[in-house]
Design a protein around this motif. Structure first.
Motif, PDB file in Angstrom:
ATOM      1  N   GLU A 162       0.829  -1.123  -0.073  1.00  0.00           N
ATOM      2  CA  GLU A 162       0.032  -0.075   0.075  1.00  0.00           C
ATOM      3  C   GLU A 162       0.899   1.159  -0.198  1.00  0.00           C
ATOM      4  OE1 GLU A 162      -0.357  -2.650   1.713  1.00  0.00           O
ATOM      5  OE2 GLU A 162      -2.303  -3.378   1.547  1.00  0.00           O
ATOM      6  N   ARG A 204       0.073  -3.704  -7.748  1.00  0.00           N
ATOM      7  CA  ARG A 204      -0.795  -2.714  -6.889  1.00  0.00           C
ATOM      8  C   ARG A 204      -0.387  -1.438  -7.633  1.00  0.00           C
ATOM      9  NH1 ARG A 204      -3.833  -2.600  -2.046  1.00  0.00           N
ATOM     10  NH2 ARG A 204      -4.370  -0.566  -1.609  1.00  0.00           N
ATOM     11  N   ASP A 221      -0.126   3.978   5.230  1.00  0.00           N
ATOM     12  CA  ASP A 221      -1.667   3.381   5.475  1.00  0.00           C
ATOM     13  C   ASP A 221      -1.973   2.795   6.718  1.00  0.00           C
ATOM     14  OD1 ASP A 221      -3.785   1.960   4.920  1.00  0.00           O
ATOM     15  OD2 ASP A 221      -3.586   1.793   2.686  1.00  0.00           O
ATOM     16  N   SER A 222      -2.758   3.029   7.686  1.00  0.00           N
ATOM     17  CA  SER A 222      -2.917   2.664   8.996  1.00  0.00           C
ATOM     18  C   SER A 222      -3.635   1.499   8.881  1.00  0.00           C
ATOM     19  CB  SER A 222      -3.562   3.857   9.819  1.00  0.00           C
ATOM     20  OG  SER A 222      -4.769   3.986   9.138  1.00  0.00           O
ATOM     21  N   ARG A 223      -4.076   1.034   7.752  1.00  0.00           N
ATOM     22  CA  ARG A 223      -4.894  -0.182   7.605  1.00  0.00           C
ATOM     23  C   ARG A 223      -4.181  -1.641   7.718  1.00  0.00           C
ATOM     24  NH1 ARG A 223      -8.461   1.186   2.284  1.00  0.00           N
ATOM     25  NH2 ARG A 223      -6.103   1.486   1.660  1.00  0.00           N
ATOM     26  N   VAL A 224      -2.878  -1.259   7.581  1.00  0.00           N
ATOM     27  CA  VAL A 224      -2.025  -2.444   7.374  1.00  0.00           C
ATOM     28  C   VAL A 224      -0.866  -2.160   8.373  1.00  0.00           C
ATOM     29  CG1 VAL A 224      -0.349  -3.597   5.894  1.00  0.00           C
ATOM     30  CG2 VAL A 224      -2.176  -2.318   4.941  1.00  0.00           C
ATOM     31  N   ARG A 225      -0.724  -3.292   9.210  1.00  0.00           N
ATOM     32  CA  ARG A 225       0.324  -3.366  10.527  1.00  0.00           C
ATOM     33  C   ARG A 225       1.190  -4.555  10.307  1.00  0.00           C
ATOM     34  NH1 ARG A 225      -4.652  -1.453  11.437  1.00  0.00           N
ATOM     35  NH2 ARG A 225      -5.540  -3.753  11.414  1.00  0.00           N
ATOM     36  N   TRP A 226       2.514  -3.944   9.990  1.00  0.00           N
ATOM     37  CA  TRP A 226       3.482  -5.057   9.864  1.00  0.00           C
ATOM     38  C   TRP A 226       3.763  -5.511  11.492  1.00  0.00           C
ATOM     39  CZ3 TRP A 226       8.368  -5.770  12.100  1.00  0.00           C
ATOM     40  CH2 TRP A 226       9.192  -6.632  11.238  1.00  0.00           C
ATOM     41  N   ILE A 227       3.671  -6.968  11.494  1.00  0.00           N
ATOM     42  CA  ILE A 227       4.002  -7.457  12.978  1.00  0.00           C
ATOM     43  C   ILE A 227       5.448  -8.080  12.976  1.00  0.00           C
ATOM     44  CG2 ILE A 227       3.187  -9.290  14.469  1.00  0.00           C
ATOM     45  CD1 ILE A 227       0.856  -7.529  14.138  1.00  0.00           C
ATOM     46  N   TRP A 239      -8.434  -1.283  -1.162  1.00  0.00           N
ATOM     47  CA  TRP A 239      -8.486  -1.991   0.138  1.00  0.00           C
ATOM     48  C   TRP A 239      -6.999  -2.459   0.210  1.00  0.00           C
ATOM     49  CZ3 TRP A 239     -12.934  -6.059  -0.720  1.00  0.00           C
ATOM     50  CH2 TRP A 239     -14.280  -5.435  -0.438  1.00  0.00           C
ATOM     51  N   PRO A 240      -6.722  -2.899   1.666  1.00  0.00           N
ATOM     52  CA  PRO A 240      -5.479  -3.412   1.903  1.00  0.00           C
ATOM     53  C   PRO A 240      -5.544  -4.937   1.355  1.00  0.00           C
ATOM     54  CG  PRO A 240      -6.481  -2.726   3.859  1.00  0.00           C
ATOM     55  CD  PRO A 240      -7.681  -2.721   2.862  1.00  0.00           C
ATOM     56  N   ALA A 257     -10.566  -7.167  11.380  1.00  0.00           N
ATOM     57  CA  ALA A 257      -9.317  -7.366  10.944  1.00  0.00           C
ATOM     58  C   ALA A 257      -8.680  -8.787  10.658  1.00  0.00           C
ATOM     59  CB  ALA A 257      -8.346  -6.544  11.980  1.00  0.00           C
ATOM     60  N   ASN A 268      -0.997  -7.506  10.206  1.00  0.00           N
ATOM     61  CA  ASN A 268      -2.595  -7.428  10.648  1.00  0.00           C
ATOM     62  C   ASN A 268      -3.214  -6.332   9.849  1.00  0.00           C
ATOM     63  OD1 ASN A 268      -4.601  -5.784  12.525  1.00  0.00           O
ATOM     64  ND2 ASN A 268      -4.651  -8.036  13.038  1.00  0.00           N
ATOM     65  N   ILE A 269      -4.270  -6.879   8.921  1.00  0.00           N
ATOM     66  CA  ILE A 269      -4.727  -5.607   8.009  1.00  0.00           C
ATOM     67  C   ILE A 269      -6.320  -5.583   8.545  1.00  0.00           C
ATOM     68  CG2 ILE A 269      -3.118  -6.231   6.212  1.00  0.00           C
ATOM     69  CD1 ILE A 269      -5.437  -7.957   4.884  1.00  0.00           C
ATOM     70  N   ASP A 270      -6.896  -4.571   8.073  1.00  0.00           N
ATOM     71  CA  ASP A 270      -8.248  -4.187   8.260  1.00  0.00           C
ATOM     72  C   ASP A 270      -8.910  -4.836   7.143  1.00  0.00           C
ATOM     73  OD1 ASP A 270      -7.437  -2.666  10.389  1.00  0.00           O
ATOM     74  OD2 ASP A 270      -7.943  -0.675   9.522  1.00  0.00           O
TER      75      ASP A 270
END
Ligand SMILES: Cc1cc2nc3c(=O)[nH]c(=O)nc-3n(C[C@H](O)[C@H](O)[C@H](O)COP(=O)(O)OP(=O)(O)OC[C@H]3O[C@@H](n4cnc5c(N)ncnc54)[C@H](O)[C@@H]3O)c2cc1C
Ligand SMILES: Nc1ncnc2c1ncn2[C@@H]1O[C@H](COP(=O)(O)O)[C@@H](O)[C@H]1O
Lengths: 312, 247
Positions: free
Chosen positions: A72, A102, A173-179, B137-138, B152, B167-169
């Motif tokens: 993203e 993408r 993009d705050s909707r994707v969080r890398w862990i 979208w993610p 999520a 972790n994605i919304d």
């Protein structure tokens, strides 16, 4: 002015060879080539990128959130740069595969995956059906987006002197969080880009024997370990080292197949290797039909003997 | 949560494909076709989400000629609730498929779209990422583990040399790796039952989705030349050093 933008691959140990090879591929258009370094990179990476022969500029997007770039964020960054480029490309790695489709869709252009040959400006040869066939494809004129099988090109020299430009990156993009990331391979080189691959099949018999027999040989050669699907399914090898149609496609300088029968799905993943060596007790094994050097012998004898011979 | 699964019918992975005599494409006449293996993983994962009470309805969609309906019957036999066929040409590229799927998403309003990580015919590996871009979208690509919690999803995805956890919304687009699961076998009675179920249709003729890529030629790669047998490890090492120059 129009130019080529190449996404660099690197890790903590420096710039990857795939980047050097891809620069050569990027020169196919006879346009200036810029290299994009995503995220915080240590000084060595930037220095190595600057020295890539034929590179005009190194763009460094030094934002913390690009340390493990999400598709993203990376695609949005590429979008902000796109106006200056007529080609945007990357090696065909998990990063390139994640980001570039993408980006291409955001630009409303088609994309070419894993080009093996480039006939600039917009024609390519690429593998289909797991490399069992080669297709010549034309993309629409205009912005070209592609990944390349880097090992098809010779790495460029390292006597260049490109300038480094720091560039800004759009917000995360705050909707994707890398862990987290989990590198299973440990100290060994990465399978897809390794210069040498030592690979084993079902005949290894157990996970312990797989590692004890092939591990020392791989270490001696600085090689990555590979496995057949049968070996993976039997639990002798972790699944991320499966080589073949449904695993990783490799094209190393040297591929050593130990106790591998040579099923078509396995061969699909290795046939672009420069030199194939096969060790198998069955003189009629399929693998010998593609092997440059075949040795009909018991791998449990050959592996230690070969390891010892290489130490000399 | 409603899940949409996109599947493609492709030449079965056990078939040895050949170019057409005139090199214009791949010979598919009379060749066994199956659901793309990765798409079967996507279907299986959707079924498991439903069995776990996370998904409420599973809709499968396939774009292409009438043959696509056979793939959809297979999905019905596996257990999806409803299937949709979108009539489309055979020359679609991934961007075109993504544009058509976007229209299906608009009609169906799923919270999760599952695809295969790549179609084993064109080996593009692009559609999921492109669809995610078009939907804004993610995305999570080549996923080998999926856990949905509320709005999520936590995913483990296969990357070069290991795995990455994200972790994605939701809503999101996720593509399946082979490791995601072992697709269930379809039992004959289920297949018979699936033959009687209706196949829905969606008219996508108004969607502008002209392909960008054009295949001009398909050919067999040059065969590897026959090698030699060596008689000992010493001879092998010598050849690798002095003949092949790889050591
Ligand atoms: C859809 C699909 C996808 C597939 N994808 C892949 C893939 O990506 N990669 C893959 O590898 N396979 C894949 N396969 C599986 C493939 O068809 C074969 O089953 C598999 O490659 C066989 O693995 P193997 O060579 O280890 O085992 P086997 O075929 O059992 O061969 C073992 C070999 O070891 C030899 N041997 C035994 N003992 C010794 C010894 N002591 N010393 C030397 N040699 C010995 C035997 O002579 C034999 O040739 C796929 C199959 C399907 C259906
Ligand atoms: N014609 C199609 N109809 C439905 N889904 C498709 C179609 N083509 C591709 N897909 C989906 O997109 C995935 C990736 O395809 P590709 O980008 O062609 O490698 C496939 O695994 C399918 O899930």
């Amino acid at each position: 002015m129009s130019a080529v933008l190449l996404i660099a691959e690197f890790d903590t140990s420096g710039l990857k060879n795939a980047t050097r090879q891809s620069v050569r591929a990027a020169q196919s258009w006879n346009l200036p080539v810029d290299v994009l370094v995503l995220g915080p990179a240590n000084a060595a990476v930037l220095e190595q990128a600057q020295k890539l022969a034929g590179v005009r500029r190194v763009l460094h997007a030094n934002a913390a959130h690009l340390a493990h770039p999400s598709a993203e964020d990376a695609a949005k960054l590429l979008q902000s740069l796109a106006a200056d480029y007529s080609v945007v490309m990357a090696p065909h790695t998990s990063q390139g595969k994640n980001i570039l489709p993408r980006f291409a869709a955001l630009q409303d252009v088609g994309m070419v995956s894993e080009a093996l040959e480039i006939n600039a400006p917009n024609s390519y040869v690429r593998p289909i059906y797991a490399g069992n066939l080669l297709a010549t494809v034309d993309n629409k004129p205009g912005l070209q987006v592609l990944t390349v099988r880097a090992s098809r090109w010779k790495a460029v020299e390292t006597d260049g002197n490109a300038e480094v430009a720091q560039i800004a990156a759009p917000a995360a993009d705050s909707r994707v969080r890398w862990i987290s990331v989990d590198h299973a391979g440990g100290e060994r080189p990465e399978l897809s880009s390794a210069r040498v691959v030592v690979s084993g099949g079902r005949s290894l018999g157990s996970a312990e024997k797989f590692e004890a027999t092939l591990g020392p040989l791989a270490t001696q050669l600085g090689a990555a370990l590979g496995a057949t699907r049968a070996a993976v399914d039997a639990g002798y090898a972790p699944n991320d080292i499966q080589v073949g149609q449904t695993g990783t496609i490799v094209a190393p300088e040297l591929y050593i197949a130990m106790g591998v029968s040579g099923a078509i799905q396995h061969l699909a993943g290795i046939k672009d290797s420069r030199v194939i060596v096969a060790v198998n007790i069955d003189p009629d094994a399929m693998i010998f039909q593609v092997a440059d050097y075949g040795l009909v012998a018991d791998l449990f004898d050959v592996a230690p003997e070969l390891t010892a011979a290489l130490q000399k | 949560m409603k899940v949409l699964v996109a599947l493609k019918r492709v030449v079965d992975y056990n078939v040895r494909v050949r170019p057409k005599a005139d090199g214009s494409g791949v010979e598919t006449a009379g060749v066994k076709m199956s659901v793309n293996p990765f798409d079967e993983n996507a279907i299986e994962e959707a079924l498991r989400l439903k069995e776990a009470g996370k998904a409420t309805e599973i809709v499968a969609v396939s774009l292409g000629n009438a043959g696509a309906q056979e793939g959809l019957r297979h999905a019905l036999a596996m257990g999806v609730d409803r299937v949709i066929h979108g009539e489309a040409g055979d020359d679609l590229d991934s961007l075109a498929v993504a544009k058509l799927l976007k229209a299906v998403v608009a009609a169906e309003q799923p919270q999760l779209v599952l695809l295969g990580k790549q179609a084993i015919d064109d080996d593009a590996g692009q559609t999921a990422q492109m669809l995610a871009a078009l939907l804004d979208w993610p995305q999570a690509v080549a996923v080998s583990k999926l856990t949905v919690e509320g709005n999520a999803a936590t995913v483990v995805r296969e990357i070069d040399g290991g795995t990455e956890t994200l972790n994605i919304d939701l809503p999101a687009v996720i593509s399946a790796d082979l490791r995601l699961n072992d697709p269930r076998f379809v039992k004959l009675p289920n297949l018979m039952m699936a033959k009687k179920k209706p196949i829905g249709a969606i008219d996508l003729s108004a969607v502008a989705a002209a392909p960008s890529l054009k295949t001009l030629k398909v050919a067999e790669p040059p065969p590897r030349k026959a090698g030699v047998k060596v008689n000992s490890v010493a001879e092998l090492v010598d050849k690798l050093k002095n003949e092949a120059g790889v050591l």
